[in-house]
Design a protein around this motif. Structure first.
Motif, PDB file in Angstrom:
ATOM      1  N   ASP A 183      11.874   0.257  -8.442  1.00  0.00           N
ATOM      2  CA  ASP A 183      11.987   1.023  -9.689  1.00  0.00           C
ATOM      3  C   ASP A 183      10.980   2.157  -9.753  1.00  0.00           C
ATOM      4  OD1 ASP A 183      13.959  -0.579 -11.378  1.00  0.00           O
ATOM      5  OD2 ASP A 183      12.571  -2.110 -10.641  1.00  0.00           O
ATOM      6  N   TYR A 184       9.913   2.027  -8.955  1.00  0.00           N
ATOM      7  CA  TYR A 184       8.867   3.056  -9.024  1.00  0.00           C
ATOM      8  C   TYR A 184       8.034   2.955  -7.758  1.00  0.00           C
ATOM      9  CZ  TYR A 184       5.073   5.847 -11.154  1.00  0.00           C
ATOM     10  OH  TYR A 184       4.135   6.817 -11.445  1.00  0.00           O
ATOM     11  N   TRP A 185       7.791   4.102  -7.115  1.00  0.00           N
ATOM     12  CA  TRP A 185       6.881   4.169  -5.968  1.00  0.00           C
ATOM     13  C   TRP A 185       5.582   4.800  -6.431  1.00  0.00           C
ATOM     14  CZ3 TRP A 185       7.051   2.181  -1.100  1.00  0.00           C
ATOM     15  CH2 TRP A 185       8.272   1.641  -0.677  1.00  0.00           C
ATOM     16  N   ALA A 186       4.546   3.973  -6.484  1.00  0.00           N
ATOM     17  CA  ALA A 186       3.227   4.439  -6.935  1.00  0.00           C
ATOM     18  C   ALA A 186       2.411   4.818  -5.705  1.00  0.00           C
ATOM     19  CB  ALA A 186       2.532   3.330  -7.725  1.00  0.00           C
ATOM     20  N   LEU A 187       2.297   6.117  -5.457  1.00  0.00           N
ATOM     21  CA  LEU A 187       1.614   6.580  -4.251  1.00  0.00           C
ATOM     22  C   LEU A 187       0.153   6.931  -4.526  1.00  0.00           C
ATOM     23  CD1 LEU A 187       4.363   8.986  -2.798  1.00  0.00           C
ATOM     24  CD2 LEU A 187       4.091   6.523  -2.406  1.00  0.00           C
ATOM     25  N   GLY A 188      -0.604   6.993  -3.440  1.00  0.00           N
ATOM     26  CA  GLY A 188      -1.980   7.484  -3.474  1.00  0.00           C
ATOM     27  C   GLY A 188      -2.264   8.181  -2.158  1.00  0.00           C
ATOM     28  N   HIS A 189      -3.388   8.841  -2.061  1.00  0.00           N
ATOM     29  CA  HIS A 189      -3.902   9.517  -0.861  1.00  0.00           C
ATOM     30  C   HIS A 189      -3.942  11.036  -1.034  1.00  0.00           C
ATOM     31  CE1 HIS A 189      -5.237  10.320   3.126  1.00  0.00           C
ATOM     32  NE2 HIS A 189      -4.089  10.809   3.571  1.00  0.00           N
ATOM     33  N   ILE A 190      -2.848  11.626  -1.515  1.00  0.00           N
ATOM     34  CA  ILE A 190      -2.833  13.077  -1.691  1.00  0.00           C
ATOM     35  C   ILE A 190      -3.409  13.384  -3.074  1.00  0.00           C
ATOM     36  CG2 ILE A 190      -1.351  15.123  -1.791  1.00  0.00           C
ATOM     37  CD1 ILE A 190      -1.485  13.770   0.994  1.00  0.00           C
ATOM     38  N   HIS A 191      -4.386  14.291  -3.111  1.00  0.00           N
ATOM     39  CA  HIS A 191      -5.098  14.519  -4.366  1.00  0.00           C
ATOM     40  C   HIS A 191      -4.392  15.489  -5.308  1.00  0.00           C
ATOM     41  CE1 HIS A 191      -9.192  12.961  -2.656  1.00  0.00           C
ATOM     42  NE2 HIS A 191      -8.209  12.090  -2.568  1.00  0.00           N
ATOM     43  N   GLN A 192      -3.376  16.140  -4.794  1.00  0.00           N
ATOM     44  CA  GLN A 192      -2.597  17.068  -5.623  1.00  0.00           C
ATOM     45  C   GLN A 192      -1.473  16.280  -6.298  1.00  0.00           C
ATOM     46  OE1 GLN A 192      -2.769  20.598  -6.021  1.00  0.00           O
ATOM     47  NE2 GLN A 192      -1.151  20.184  -7.497  1.00  0.00           N
ATOM     48  N   ARG A 193      -1.443  16.355  -7.626  1.00  0.00           N
ATOM     49  CA  ARG A 193      -0.410  15.621  -8.369  1.00  0.00           C
ATOM     50  C   ARG A 193       0.986  16.127  -8.006  1.00  0.00           C
ATOM     51  NH1 ARG A 193      -2.410  17.079 -12.830  1.00  0.00           N
ATOM     52  NH2 ARG A 193      -1.042  18.639 -13.718  1.00  0.00           N
ATOM     53  N   GLU A 194       1.910  15.181  -7.790  1.00  0.00           N
ATOM     54  CA  GLU A 194       3.280  15.613  -7.485  1.00  0.00           C
ATOM     55  C   GLU A 194       4.281  14.499  -7.760  1.00  0.00           C
ATOM     56  OE1 GLU A 194       6.006  17.645  -3.954  1.00  0.00           O
ATOM     57  OE2 GLU A 194       4.067  16.791  -3.421  1.00  0.00           O
ATOM     58  N   VAL A 195       5.317  14.848  -8.512  1.00  0.00           N
ATOM     59  CA  VAL A 195       6.444  13.933  -8.655  1.00  0.00           C
ATOM     60  C   VAL A 195       7.418  14.344  -7.561  1.00  0.00           C
ATOM     61  CG1 VAL A 195       8.306  13.149 -10.161  1.00  0.00           C
ATOM     62  CG2 VAL A 195       6.056  13.664 -11.129  1.00  0.00           C
ATOM     63  N   ARG A 200     -10.241   2.278   8.754  1.00  0.00           N
ATOM     64  CA  ARG A 200     -10.195   3.634   8.230  1.00  0.00           C
ATOM     65  C   ARG A 200      -8.814   4.279   8.332  1.00  0.00           C
ATOM     66  NH1 ARG A 200     -14.567   6.676   7.516  1.00  0.00           N
ATOM     67  NH2 ARG A 200     -15.718   5.380   8.971  1.00  0.00           N
ATOM     68  N   SER A 201      -8.129   3.967   9.413  1.00  0.00           N
ATOM     69  CA  SER A 201      -6.818   4.604   9.503  1.00  0.00           C
ATOM     70  C   SER A 201      -5.733   3.566   9.724  1.00  0.00           C
ATOM     71  CB  SER A 201      -6.815   5.645  10.619  1.00  0.00           C
ATOM     72  OG  SER A 201      -6.596   5.027  11.853  1.00  0.00           O
ATOM     73  N   VAL A 202      -4.659   3.776   9.010  1.00  0.00           N
ATOM     74  CA  VAL A 202      -3.463   2.963   9.196  1.00  0.00           C
ATOM     75  C   VAL A 202      -2.386   3.948   9.611  1.00  0.00           C
ATOM     76  CG1 VAL A 202      -1.687   1.622   8.022  1.00  0.00           C
ATOM     77  CG2 VAL A 202      -4.095   1.180   7.527  1.00  0.00           C
ATOM     78  N   THR A 203      -1.943   3.822  10.847  1.00  0.00           N
ATOM     79  CA  THR A 203      -0.997   4.822  11.351  1.00  0.00           C
ATOM     80  C   THR A 203       0.423   4.268  11.437  1.00  0.00           C
ATOM     81  OG1 THR A 203      -1.714   4.178  13.550  1.00  0.00           O
ATOM     82  CG2 THR A 203      -2.679   6.182  12.657  1.00  0.00           C
ATOM     83  N   GLU A 204       0.557   2.949  11.194  1.00  0.00           N
ATOM     84  CA  GLU A 204       1.907   2.374  11.245  1.00  0.00           C
ATOM     85  C   GLU A 204       2.728   2.887  10.066  1.00  0.00           C
ATOM     86  OE1 GLU A 204      -0.662  -0.532  10.988  1.00  0.00           O
ATOM     87  OE2 GLU A 204      -1.070   0.362  12.954  1.00  0.00           O
ATOM     88  N   LYS A 205       4.023   2.799  10.268  1.00  0.00           N
ATOM     89  CA  LYS A 205       4.932   3.196   9.210  1.00  0.00           C
ATOM     90  C   LYS A 205       5.100   2.000   8.269  1.00  0.00           C
ATOM     91  CE  LYS A 205       9.598   4.887   8.754  1.00  0.00           C
ATOM     92  NZ  LYS A 205      10.862   5.087   9.464  1.00  0.00           N
ATOM     93  N   LYS A 206       4.270   1.938   7.251  1.00  0.00           N
ATOM     94  CA  LYS A 206       4.245   0.760   6.393  1.00  0.00           C
ATOM     95  C   LYS A 206       5.488   0.643   5.504  1.00  0.00           C
ATOM     96  CE  LYS A 206       1.231  -1.723   6.297  1.00  0.00           C
ATOM     97  NZ  LYS A 206       0.948  -2.877   7.180  1.00  0.00           N
ATOM     98  N   ARG A 234       9.059   8.925   5.391  1.00  0.00           N
ATOM     99  CA  ARG A 234       9.986   9.958   4.944  1.00  0.00           C
ATOM    100  C   ARG A 234      10.419   9.566   3.540  1.00  0.00           C
ATOM    101  NH1 ARG A 234      11.308   8.814   9.993  1.00  0.00           N
ATOM    102  NH2 ARG A 234      10.857  10.453  11.506  1.00  0.00           N
ATOM    103  N   LEU A 235      10.772  10.527   2.744  1.00  0.00           N
ATOM    104  CA  LEU A 235      11.174  10.217   1.378  1.00  0.00           C
ATOM    105  C   LEU A 235      12.305   9.188   1.373  1.00  0.00           C
ATOM    106  CD1 LEU A 235      10.818  10.711  -1.610  1.00  0.00           C
ATOM    107  CD2 LEU A 235      12.327  12.693  -1.417  1.00  0.00           C
ATOM    108  N   LEU A 260       1.681   2.428  -2.542  1.00  0.00           N
ATOM    109  CA  LEU A 260       1.528   2.859  -1.140  1.00  0.00           C
ATOM    110  C   LEU A 260       0.548   4.014  -1.037  1.00  0.00           C
ATOM    111  CD1 LEU A 260       2.390   3.066   1.876  1.00  0.00           C
ATOM    112  CD2 LEU A 260       4.409   4.303   1.123  1.00  0.00           C
ATOM    113  N   HIS A 261      -0.517   3.789  -0.298  1.00  0.00           N
ATOM    114  CA  HIS A 261      -1.514   4.831  -0.050  1.00  0.00           C
ATOM    115  C   HIS A 261      -1.173   5.442   1.310  1.00  0.00           C
ATOM    116  CE1 HIS A 261      -5.568   6.520  -0.889  1.00  0.00           C
ATOM    117  NE2 HIS A 261      -5.670   6.594   0.422  1.00  0.00           N
ATOM    118  N   GLY A 262      -0.595   6.616   1.287  1.00  0.00           N
ATOM    119  CA  GLY A 262      -0.167   7.223   2.539  1.00  0.00           C
ATOM    120  C   GLY A 262       0.489   8.567   2.283  1.00  0.00           C
ATOM    121  N   SER A 263       1.075   9.147   3.336  1.00  0.00           N
ATOM    122  CA  SER A 263       1.639  10.488   3.133  1.00  0.00           C
ATOM    123  C   SER A 263       2.937  10.703   3.889  1.00  0.00           C
ATOM    124  CB  SER A 263       0.620  11.557   3.524  1.00  0.00           C
ATOM    125  OG  SER A 263       0.120  11.314   4.810  1.00  0.00           O
ATOM    126  N   LEU A 264       3.652  11.698   3.449  1.00  0.00           N
ATOM    127  CA  LEU A 264       4.887  12.116   4.100  1.00  0.00           C
ATOM    128  C   LEU A 264       4.572  12.602   5.513  1.00  0.00           C
ATOM    129  CD1 LEU A 264       6.377  14.207   1.167  1.00  0.00           C
ATOM    130  CD2 LEU A 264       7.556  12.281   2.237  1.00  0.00           C
TER     131      LEU A 264
END
Ligand SMILES: [Mn+2]
Length: 409
Positions: free
Chosen positions: A194-206, A143-149, A184-185, A167-171
């Motif tokens: 060329d592209y970081w495809a993120l997931g996890h945060i439901h609010q769209r953001e570039v 359920r949780s991955v806390t390492e800095k992947k 960190r960014l 990458l499914h994770g957050s700042l």
């Protein structure tokens, strides 16, 4: 001309139960429950329309580790449709559908490539027999991955022209959500993907444009906090750079609207004013679940408060059967009413003390028991500070009203 094109989506949360909305009329609730699947169908349609090379799904495809059979079958059907159009799928599992919780494994067709575990690995997308893109990622096993992947993403050597990281994770700085696989960014942009495809945060953001670091958000809003259009990004890569277009996919929108009823002199005028607000939706032509904030002259709001349920119900009956239906699922009175009490709150009397006390305490401790209740907590969303204040104001108003005007009988 793009060299490679793909769709980036995440957080499908298929078969979300929407338990907190089970009080809605059956016909509306059914549409709400179908909404995540409707959005999936549109995602597939868009991928086919755009003739993309592949689709990226960055975690939380399912809402729950006990993935419903329905969700798995609908997803398999979607993948089979994509296969018929020669579109590959790269997917990773997230904190909501981590692999060790999966109970009904349905086999997906061979155009689907799944990141198997928590090690960062890659797949090579080939076009006409030539390796075109390396796609990197990992799946949550727990359920949780806390390492800095982020540290584990390394570009492979060789002459693959494009490199995409999923990458499914957050700042680290995002404290509003469970912080998983934190980064960190600069951890991302220091590498030359060329592209970081993120997931996890439901609010769209570039988060960044060059190179793109992107949260597409979820494809269908699920709560009052997930408002507006929801969807995915259509991305085209070429040696000239990258282009990204947002494609809405939501089957219905959660939105908030405010209605000012100052111009109403009589109660019966309320209905038409509310109706106008609900149907005057500007660019939001599609179905909507609406949260309505009612503002106006405090004395009138107070006088009409007990009739509001009926007014809302009347309006709902008018608009809920349209093709682009609307439904007010909750409403509240704008709490501009505090000013009334400012003088009172300074007084050296019981009501003054009560109001001062109400301002100084948090309501959270009083809610703990409810929020920890085994059954209740499934239905409850966390309360924002704004909502906490609204509740407090409402309680204050009720108390003052009863103490000063009411009671007696
Ligand atoms: Mn999610």
């Amino acid at each position: 001309m793009s060299d490679i094109s793909f769709i980036h989506a995440a957080d499908l949360h298929l078969d979300s139960p929407f338990k907190g909305l089970s009080h809605l009329p059956e016909a509306i609730f059914q549409k709400v429950k179908d909404s995540t699947f409707e959005a999936l169908d549109l995602l597939v349609k868009r991928a086919i329309d755009k003739q993309v090379d592949f689709l990226l799904l960055v975690g939380d495809l399912f809402d729950n580790e006990k993935q419903s059979l329905k969700a798995q079958v609908r997803l398999r059907n979607a993948f089979e449709e994509l296969k018929r159009h020669d579109i590959s799928v790269y997917l990773s599992y997230g904190n909501h559908d981590f692999t060790r919780g999966n109970s009904h494994p349905v086999t997906y067709p061979d155009n689907v490539f799944i990141f198997p575990d928590e090690r960062v690995t890659h797949f090579i997308y080939q076009k006409n027999g030539v390796g075109k893109t390396a796609i990197y990622g990992f799946s949550y096993e727990n359920r949780s991955v806390t390492e800095k992947k982020a540290d584990e993403y390394e570009i492979i050597s060789g002459d693959i022209p494009y490199h995409i990281a999923m990458l499914h994770g957050s700042l680290y700085s995002n404290t509003e959500h469970d912080v998983y696989a934190p980064f960190r960014l600069s951890d991302l942009t220091d590498k030359s993907f060329d592209y970081w495809a993120l997931g996890h945060i439901h609010q769209r953001e570039v988060i960044k444009k060059d190179p793109p670091v992107v949260y597409p958000g979820n494809i269908q809003g699920r709560t009052s906090k997930e408002v507006g259009k929801k969807g995915c990004y259509h991305v085209e890569l070429s040696h000239h750079g990258v282009s990204m277009t947002f494609l809405p996919l939501q089957s219905l929108e959660f939105n908030k609207r405010t209605v000012d009823i100052s111009e109403c002199d009589e109660l019966h005028q309320l209905e038409s004013v509310v109706l106008r607000t609900v149907t005057d939706n500007g660019v939001n032509a599609g179905p909507e679940l609406l949260q309505l904030i009612i503002s106006g002259v405090p004395s009138k709001l107070e006088e009409w408060e007990s009739s509001l349920d009926e007014v809302i119900q009347l309006v709902n009956e008018t608009v809920m059967h349209h093709r682009d239906w609307k439904y007010i699922y909750r409403y509240s009175i704008e709490q501009a009413l505090t000013e009334n009490y400012e003088g009172l709150a300074e007084g050296e009397h019981f009501v003054g003390e009560l109001l001062r006390h109400a301002d100084s305490v948090s309501i959270q401790p009083y809610l703990t028991e409810l929020y920890q209740h085994k059954r209740a907590k499934k239905y409850l969303e966390t309360i924002s500070l704004e909502e906490e204040n609204q509740m407090k104001q409402k309680a204050k108003r009720l108390l003052v009203h009863e103490l000063l005007n009411g009671g007696g009988e």
